[in-house]
Design a protein around this motif. Structure first.
Motif, PDB file in Angstrom:
ATOM      1  N   VAL A   9       0.859  -1.188   0.000  1.00 33.09           N
ATOM      2  CA  VAL A   9       0.000   0.000   0.000  1.00 33.09           C
ATOM      3  C   VAL A   9       0.889   1.229   0.000  1.00 33.09           C
ATOM      4  N   LYS A  10       0.651   2.095  -0.972  1.00 32.51           N
ATOM      5  CA  LYS A  10       1.459   3.303  -1.106  1.00 32.51           C
ATOM      6  C   LYS A  10       0.558   4.521  -1.275  1.00 32.51           C
ATOM      7  N   ARG A  11       1.047   5.629  -0.807  1.00 35.94           N
ATOM      8  CA  ARG A  11       0.348   6.898  -0.977  1.00 35.94           C
ATOM      9  C   ARG A  11       0.644   7.402  -2.381  1.00 35.94           C
ATOM     10  N   ILE A  12      -0.404   7.767  -3.113  1.00 36.10           N
ATOM     11  CA  ILE A  12      -0.243   8.356  -4.437  1.00 36.10           C
ATOM     12  C   ILE A  12      -0.878   9.732  -4.418  1.00 36.10           C
ATOM     13  N   ARG A  13      -0.848  10.410  -5.525  1.00 35.04           N
ATOM     14  CA  ARG A  13      -1.304  11.797  -5.570  1.00 35.04           C
ATOM     15  C   ARG A  13      -2.744  11.976  -5.077  1.00 35.04           C
ATOM     16  N   ASN A  14      -3.664  11.178  -5.548  1.00 36.12           N
ATOM     17  CA  ASN A  14      -5.077  11.362  -5.212  1.00 36.12           C
ATOM     18  C   ASN A  14      -5.627  10.270  -4.308  1.00 36.12           C
ATOM     19  N   GLY A  15      -4.807   9.695  -3.449  1.00 34.28           N
ATOM     20  CA  GLY A  15      -5.301   8.652  -2.552  1.00 34.28           C
ATOM     21  C   GLY A  15      -4.221   7.625  -2.269  1.00 34.28           C
ATOM     22  N   TYR A  16      -4.613   6.368  -2.312  1.00 39.30           N
ATOM     23  CA  TYR A  16      -3.711   5.255  -2.015  1.00 39.30           C
ATOM     24  C   TYR A  16      -3.833   4.189  -3.097  1.00 39.30           C
ATOM     25  N   SER A  17      -2.750   3.453  -3.309  1.00 39.10           N
ATOM     26  CA  SER A  17      -2.800   2.318  -4.217  1.00 39.10           C
ATOM     27  C   SER A  17      -2.390   1.071  -3.454  1.00 39.10           C
ATOM     28  N   ALA A  18      -3.024  -0.030  -3.781  1.00 44.40           N
ATOM     29  CA  ALA A  18      -2.692  -1.334  -3.206  1.00 44.40           C
ATOM     30  C   ALA A  18      -2.388  -2.265  -4.365  1.00 44.40           C
ATOM     31  N   ALA A  32      -6.318   3.978   2.629  1.00 42.26           N
ATOM     32  CA  ALA A  32      -5.599   2.712   2.504  1.00 42.26           C
ATOM     33  C   ALA A  32      -6.562   1.540   2.625  1.00 42.26           C
ATOM     34  N   GLU A  33      -7.536   1.633   3.517  1.00 44.83           N
ATOM     35  CA  GLU A  33      -8.516   0.560   3.684  1.00 44.83           C
ATOM     36  C   GLU A  33      -9.393   0.398   2.446  1.00 44.83           C
ATOM     37  N   ALA A  34      -9.766   1.504   1.832  1.00 44.85           N
ATOM     38  CA  ALA A  34     -10.577   1.437   0.607  1.00 44.85           C
ATOM     39  C   ALA A  34      -9.776   0.798  -0.527  1.00 44.85           C
ATOM     40  N   ALA A  35      -8.498   1.109  -0.607  1.00 44.84           N
ATOM     41  CA  ALA A  35      -7.650   0.520  -1.646  1.00 44.84           C
ATOM     42  C   ALA A  35      -7.532  -0.990  -1.443  1.00 44.84           C
ATOM     43  N   LYS A  36      -7.363  -1.431  -0.186  1.00 44.96           N
ATOM     44  CA  LYS A  36      -7.295  -2.866   0.101  1.00 44.96           C
ATOM     45  C   LYS A  36      -8.612  -3.556  -0.225  1.00 44.96           C
TER      46      LYS A  36
END
Length: 80
Positions: A9-18, A32-36
Motif C-alpha cells: 500500500v502506497k500513498r499516491i497523488r489522489n489517494g492510495y494504491s494497493a 488505505a482501507e478502501a484501496a485494500k
C-alpha cells in the motif's frame, strides 16, 4: 476457501494504491482501507474463472499464494 494477499500500500497523488505482487493486479481508493477493499474485489474477479473451471487450488499453488482450504464458505480474499 480463503486466499490471503499481502499487498503493498502506497500513498499516491489522489489517494492510495494497493498492489498484489502475487497476481500483478492493483487497485486504488481514497484511503488505505478502501484501496485494500478494492484489491480484494479485483482479486475475486480475477480468480472467478479458475474457481468455475475447478483449477483454483492448482493455480494458487503455482503462484505460491497462501491458501486456507479448510473453510467451505466459497472463495474469500483477505488482505493482511
Amino acid at each position: 476457501m480463503r486466499v490471503v494477499l499481502k499487498p503493498d500500500v502506497k500513498r499516491i497523488r489522489n489517494g492510495y494504491s494497493a498492489t498484489s505482487s502475487e497476481f500483478r493486479i492493483a487497485a486504488h481508493g481514497f484511503s488505505a482501507e478502501a484501496a485494500k477493499m478494492n484489491l480484494e474485489r479485483a482479486a475475486q474477479t480475477f480468480l472467478a474463472p479458475f474457481l468455475r473451471q475447478g483449477t483454483l487450488e492448482e493455480e494458487l499453488e503455482l503462484a505460491g499464494v497462501p491458501l486456507d482450504a479448510r473453510t467451505d464458505e466459497g472463495l474469500t480474499v483477505y488482505c493482511e
